[in-house]
Write a protein that holds these residues in place. Structure first.
Motif, PDB file in Angstrom:
ATOM      1  N   CYS A 195       1.263  -5.969  -0.898  1.00  0.00           N
ATOM      2  CA  CYS A 195       2.691  -5.256  -1.751  1.00  0.00           C
ATOM      3  C   CYS A 195       3.720  -6.041  -2.185  1.00  0.00           C
ATOM      4  CB  CYS A 195       3.133  -3.789  -0.589  1.00  0.00           C
ATOM      5  SG  CYS A 195       4.683  -3.417  -1.025  1.00  0.00           S
ATOM      6  N   GLN A 196       3.880  -6.019  -3.128  1.00  0.00           N
ATOM      7  CA  GLN A 196       5.179  -6.714  -3.688  1.00  0.00           C
ATOM      8  C   GLN A 196       6.292  -6.186  -3.197  1.00  0.00           C
ATOM      9  OE1 GLN A 196       4.059  -7.681  -7.610  1.00  0.00           O
ATOM     10  NE2 GLN A 196       2.454  -8.971  -7.016  1.00  0.00           N
ATOM     11  N   CYS A 222       5.170  -0.594   0.548  1.00  0.00           N
ATOM     12  CA  CYS A 222       5.777   0.812   0.143  1.00  0.00           C
ATOM     13  C   CYS A 222       4.750   1.800  -0.222  1.00  0.00           C
ATOM     14  CB  CYS A 222       7.204   0.372  -0.988  1.00  0.00           C
ATOM     15  SG  CYS A 222       5.841  -0.015  -2.619  1.00  0.00           S
ATOM     16  N   ASP A 223       3.607   1.993  -0.599  1.00  0.00           N
ATOM     17  CA  ASP A 223       2.611   2.737  -0.818  1.00  0.00           C
ATOM     18  C   ASP A 223       3.177   3.163  -2.110  1.00  0.00           C
ATOM     19  OD1 ASP A 223       0.360   3.623  -0.331  1.00  0.00           O
ATOM     20  OD2 ASP A 223       0.957   5.388   1.585  1.00  0.00           O
ATOM     21  N   LEU A 224       3.943   3.187  -3.496  1.00  0.00           N
ATOM     22  CA  LEU A 224       4.289   3.731  -3.724  1.00  0.00           C
ATOM     23  C   LEU A 224       4.351   2.286  -5.200  1.00  0.00           C
ATOM     24  CD1 LEU A 224       7.810   4.936  -2.906  1.00  0.00           C
ATOM     25  CD2 LEU A 224       5.687   6.274  -3.709  1.00  0.00           C
ATOM     26  N   CYS A 225       4.490   1.337  -4.996  1.00  0.00           N
ATOM     27  CA  CYS A 225       4.440   0.112  -5.965  1.00  0.00           C
ATOM     28  C   CYS A 225       3.658   0.038  -6.996  1.00  0.00           C
ATOM     29  CB  CYS A 225       4.938  -1.637  -5.670  1.00  0.00           C
ATOM     30  SG  CYS A 225       3.506  -2.203  -4.580  1.00  0.00           S
ATOM     31  N   CYS A 266      -0.374  -1.497  -3.894  1.00  0.00           N
ATOM     32  CA  CYS A 266      -0.094  -0.740  -3.542  1.00  0.00           C
ATOM     33  C   CYS A 266      -1.218   0.602  -3.721  1.00  0.00           C
ATOM     34  CB  CYS A 266       1.143  -0.062  -2.934  1.00  0.00           C
ATOM     35  SG  CYS A 266       1.479  -0.960  -1.243  1.00  0.00           S
TER      36      CYS A 266
HETATM   37 ZN   LIG Z   1       3.964  -2.213  -2.175  1.00  0.00          ZN
END
Ligand SMILES: [Zn+2]
Length: 332
Positions: free
Chosen positions: A53-54, A61-64, A67
């Motif tokens: 994850c960056q 984050c599970d959103l980028c 992810c």
């Molecule tokens: Zn992420």
């Protein structure tokens, strides 16, 4: 799925793992063991997100984009290796080695997720061992198995090991209510059948629980009222053909039966609906419980536990189910 859902109940893994990432002292290989039907592959995938994850350091984050692409298996530096026809072949492992020594394409890290490393033969395992012994910078291996005793000690000793913990029923119940919007009574029944495994609970919920439970109540009732071998054989055939498609779904069904038999035993020894796994269908279980004396039920529970073991061991399902149904009809 949020990070919170992915982490559920496994904080003994996440705390040291996230801390290691923050402090830059990540092991190059991890071995995660979970029971069959558990969420160990989900945990490994979440670990991969945390490594790649960056947006978040020491979490994910599970959103980028990264992810999301890890979740969907489309991130170029994330590789998932699963057994094919029960094996991880030498060619597959050779492919891993080829990639492991190349620079990552998208970021600074490359992650390999290997499911069931015990499915490698000695030659393949030794080849993987080479890269585990001298891992290139930025390359990480996440291994997951139901059976860590089957993993070669030379491989296991190169990995930091984690074991999934069974979750409390309460936690599984509230998770099912939150994640799947199940009614509390239904979520509780499933949680009680899941043996502490969120993966098993999800499988039960996916299997259209209410409908399958009605099917199980109907089947058990019929088996106990008509001591009719032809009926037992017919039922066994249709369940066995289902198993050919999906073993976990058959196991989910047998677990439901197991819960119903337990409930019948409870009612027969004077328990009330509140003590039941399937309290919401207590009246139906009561009619079933009246069909046999109290000494009958514990024997059938044993028989059903044994059935689960046999299905898991991949024995001939039709034969195993056939014997089970006949033994279930047996009054003794
Ligand atoms: Zn992420």
């Amino acid at each position: 799925m949020t990070q919170q859902n992915n982490l559920l109940g496994q904080n003994h893994i996440w705390m040291p793992f996230f801390a290691a990432i923050k402090q830059g002292r990540i092991a190059h290989a991890y071995l995660v063991q979970g029971p069959s039907g558990s969420t160990y592959m989900d945990v490994l995938r979440a670990m991969a997100k945390a490594l790649l994850c960056q947006e978040v350091l020491g979490g994910f984050c599970d959103l980028c984009k990264v992810c999301l692409r890890v979740e969907h298996g489309t991130y170029a530096d994330f590789h998932v290796i699963v057994p094919e026809a029960g094996k991880i072949t030498l060619d597959k492992v050779r492919g891993v080695l080829d990639m492991a020594y190349q620079y990552p394409m998208e970021g600074s890290r490359r992650v390999f997720l290997i499911q069931d490393p015990e499915r490698m033969n000695i030659e393949s395992a030794n080849m993987l061992l080479k890269v585990l012994e001298e891992p290139p910078a930025g390359t990480f291996f996440l291994l997951g198995t139901e059976n860590s005793a089957g993993v070669l000690p030379t491989i296991a000793s190169r990995c930091q090991a984690f074991r999934l913990r069974p979750l409390p029923e309460q936690e599984i119940q509230s998770h099912l209510e939150r994640e799947l919007g199940l009614e509390p009574a239904q979520a509780m029944a499933i949680a009680r059948l899941a043996d502490g495994s969120l993966g098993s609970a999800r499988a039960l919920a996916d299997a259209d629980f209410v409908e399958r439970r009605q099917q199980a109540i109907g089947l058990l009732g019929q088996l106990l009222t008509r001591a009719d071998q032809a009926f037992a054989m017919e039922a066994c055939k249709s369940l066995a053909s289902e198993c050919a498609r999906d073993r976990e779904s058959l196991i989910a069904f047998v677990r439901i039966c197991l819960g119903l038999l337990r409930d019948a035993a409870v009612l027969n020894s004077g328990g009330s609906f509140e003590n039941l796994i399937h309290g919401d269908v207590g009246t139906e279980i009561q009619s079933m419980a009246r069909l046999r004396p109290s000494r009958f039920w514990p024997l059938k529970i044993e028989l059903t536990l044994d059935l689960v073991r046999k299905i898991r061991a991949n024995l001939n399902t039709e034969l195993v189910l056939g014997n089970y149904f006949l033994a279930l009809q047996d009054e003794e």
